[in-house]
Motif scaffolding. Structure first.
Motif, PDB file in Angstrom:
ATOM      1  N   ASN A   2      97.591  12.024 -10.760  1.00 53.65           N
ATOM      2  CA  ASN A   2      96.743  12.532 -11.330  1.00 53.65           C
ATOM      3  C   ASN A   2      96.244  11.678 -12.376  1.00 53.65           C
ATOM      4  OD1 ASN A   2      97.364  15.250 -10.590  1.00 53.65           O
ATOM      5  ND2 ASN A   2      99.332  15.144 -11.776  1.00 53.65           N
ATOM      6  N   LYS A   3      95.104  12.107 -12.908  1.00 51.28           N
ATOM      7  CA  LYS A   3      94.100  11.015 -13.816  1.00 51.28           C
ATOM      8  C   LYS A   3      94.894  11.081 -15.308  1.00 51.28           C
ATOM      9  CE  LYS A   3      89.840   9.588 -15.436  1.00 51.28           C
ATOM     10  NZ  LYS A   3      88.442   9.918 -15.520  1.00 51.28           N
ATOM     11  N   LYS A   4      95.134   9.993 -15.741  1.00 50.98           N
ATOM     12  CA  LYS A   4      96.185   9.716 -16.845  1.00 50.98           C
ATOM     13  C   LYS A   4      94.946   9.540 -17.885  1.00 50.98           C
ATOM     14  CE  LYS A   4     100.363  10.588 -15.678  1.00 50.98           C
ATOM     15  NZ  LYS A   4     100.215  10.973 -14.219  1.00 50.98           N
ATOM     16  N   ALA A   5      95.383   9.701 -19.312  1.00 55.00           N
ATOM     17  CA  ALA A   5      94.722   8.915 -20.306  1.00 55.00           C
ATOM     18  C   ALA A   5      95.625   8.521 -21.348  1.00 55.00           C
ATOM     19  CB  ALA A   5      93.851  10.154 -21.085  1.00 55.00           C
ATOM     20  N   HIS A 107      93.715   0.200 -13.650  1.00 55.24           N
ATOM     21  CA  HIS A 107      92.415   0.914 -13.572  1.00 55.24           C
ATOM     22  C   HIS A 107      92.820   2.660 -14.442  1.00 55.24           C
ATOM     23  CE1 HIS A 107      90.759  -1.846 -10.967  1.00 55.24           C
ATOM     24  NE2 HIS A 107      91.862  -1.511  -9.968  1.00 55.24           N
ATOM     25  N   GLN A 108      93.590   2.067 -15.413  1.00 49.53           N
ATOM     26  CA  GLN A 108      94.124   3.210 -16.203  1.00 49.53           C
ATOM     27  C   GLN A 108      92.953   3.689 -17.247  1.00 49.53           C
ATOM     28  OE1 GLN A 108      96.489   5.743 -15.284  1.00 49.53           O
ATOM     29  NE2 GLN A 108      96.307   4.140 -13.475  1.00 49.53           N
ATOM     30  N   PRO A 109      92.462   4.837 -17.668  1.00 47.45           N
ATOM     31  CA  PRO A 109      91.649   5.257 -18.640  1.00 47.45           C
ATOM     32  C   PRO A 109      92.386   4.975 -19.971  1.00 47.45           C
ATOM     33  CG  PRO A 109      91.442   6.819 -17.059  1.00 47.45           C
ATOM     34  CD  PRO A 109      92.730   6.006 -16.814  1.00 47.45           C
ATOM     35  N   ASP A 133      87.570   3.417 -23.097  1.00 49.34           N
ATOM     36  CA  ASP A 133      86.870   4.050 -22.277  1.00 49.34           C
ATOM     37  C   ASP A 133      86.153   5.453 -23.314  1.00 49.34           C
ATOM     38  OD1 ASP A 133      87.219   2.903 -19.499  1.00 49.34           O
ATOM     39  OD2 ASP A 133      89.277   3.333 -20.075  1.00 49.34           O
ATOM     40  N   ILE A 158      88.098  11.318 -21.601  1.00 48.43           N
ATOM     41  CA  ILE A 158      88.445  10.787 -20.070  1.00 48.43           C
ATOM     42  C   ILE A 158      88.405  11.785 -19.170  1.00 48.43           C
ATOM     43  CG2 ILE A 158      90.464   9.901 -19.486  1.00 48.43           C
ATOM     44  CD1 ILE A 158      89.473   7.868 -21.395  1.00 48.43           C
ATOM     45  N   ALA A 160      91.087  13.843 -18.703  1.00 47.04           N
ATOM     46  CA  ALA A 160      92.337  14.215 -18.259  1.00 47.04           C
ATOM     47  C   ALA A 160      93.062  15.234 -18.713  1.00 47.04           C
ATOM     48  CB  ALA A 160      93.199  13.010 -18.636  1.00 47.04           C
ATOM     49  N   ASN A 164      98.580  15.108 -18.877  1.00 52.25           N
ATOM     50  CA  ASN A 164      98.653  13.811 -18.161  1.00 52.25           C
ATOM     51  C   ASN A 164      98.086  12.759 -19.253  1.00 52.25           C
ATOM     52  OD1 ASN A 164      99.223  13.777 -15.672  1.00 52.25           O
ATOM     53  ND2 ASN A 164      97.393  15.349 -15.255  1.00 52.25           N
ATOM     54  N   ILE A 216     102.643   6.137 -15.118  1.00 51.79           N
ATOM     55  CA  ILE A 216     101.398   6.330 -14.587  1.00 51.79           C
ATOM     56  C   ILE A 216     101.772   6.978 -13.164  1.00 51.79           C
ATOM     57  CG2 ILE A 216      99.726   4.983 -12.972  1.00 51.79           C
ATOM     58  CD1 ILE A 216      99.983   2.559 -14.711  1.00 51.79           C
TER      59      ILE A 216
END
Ligand code: B16
Ligand code: MG
Length: 218
Positions: A2-5, A107-109, A133, A158, A160, A164, A216
């Motif tokens: 899952n995309k994290k913020a 590559h984490q926002p 970001d 972001i 997310a 997340n 992450i």
């Protein structure tokens, strides 16, 4: 995955500007004959400028006209900004750059979620604005922490979900805001004070990259 913020508070997390806020508020308080100690300053952490002045006036059991309040708010900010003139990368708190770098490499926002209206110039002066970001600060929100507005906006920018989003905070109000939003709250500072945080670290030096890897993958 899952995309994290990864959302960072500014004052007390990335830089120690609390000492400058203190000096500037202390001048105003002295002018008004109000005793204002470092202990009192703790209660202003994460609190907006306007609310901070109200708290100081409450401390001195004083009321004031809006005109006077506006004058003191302006004076406080000018004084505060004068302390920031010489600010540079050396004022970034220990361990922070290492974690920002690690997140970027993975590559984490990264987002900023701060109550300060001076957040952008501080990120520029310390040379780290390019890591972010999304930047959400006191100019973007109407509701102060513990209202989660600042973190909700950051996660939304972001892309997310709240679940997340991970929030690094040094204030009780900020931890409460993250918890209310259903985000992962990480207290930076005294665990005894930030008891409501899901995880606690005294500072970023104590955050191992294996912990970040675990978050992450979570
Ligand atoms: P400004 P944060 C907060 O920043 C500070 O902790 C708080 O002491 C300050 O009054 C507030 O910003 C407003 O700052 O006067 O610069 O707009 O901890 O949310 O990054
Ligand atoms: Mg803070």
């Amino acid at each position: 995955m899952n995309k994290k913020a990864f959302i960072f508070d500014l004052d007390g997390v990335i830089v120690d500007t609390a000492k400058y806020h203190f000096l500037a508020w202390q001048k105003i308080a002295a002018e008004l004959g109000i005793e204002f100690t470092p202990e009192h300053n703790e209660e202003l952490k994460g609190v907006s400028r306007v609310r901070s002045l109200d708290l100081i006036l409450e401390l001195g059991r004083m009321t004031a006209s809006q005109q006077d309040k506006d004058r003191w708010l302006k004076q406080k900010n000018e004084d505060y900004l004068s302390y920031l003139v010489h600010m540079d990368q050396s004022e970034i708190l220990p361990g922070v750059l290492h974690i920002l770098q690690f997140l970027k490499e993975h590559h984490q926002p990264i987002a900023l979620g701060s109550a300060s209206k001076n957040a952008r110039p501080i990120l520029e002066k310390t040379g780290i604005i390019h890591y972010f970001d999304a930047i959400v600060d006191g100019n973007d929100v109407t509701n102060a922490k513990p209202d989660p507005e600042v973190f909700l906006q950051a996660a939304r920018q972001i892309g997310a979900t709240n679940q997340n989003a991970i929030v690094f905070e040094d204030s009780v109000a900020g931890i409460q805001a993250a918890n209310i939003a259903g985000m992962i709250s990480i207290g930076i500072g005294e665990a005894g004070i930030l008891k409501e945080a899901q995880y606690n670290f005294p500072d970023f030096v104590h955050i191992d990259t294996s912990f970040i890897e675990y978050i992450i993958k979570k």
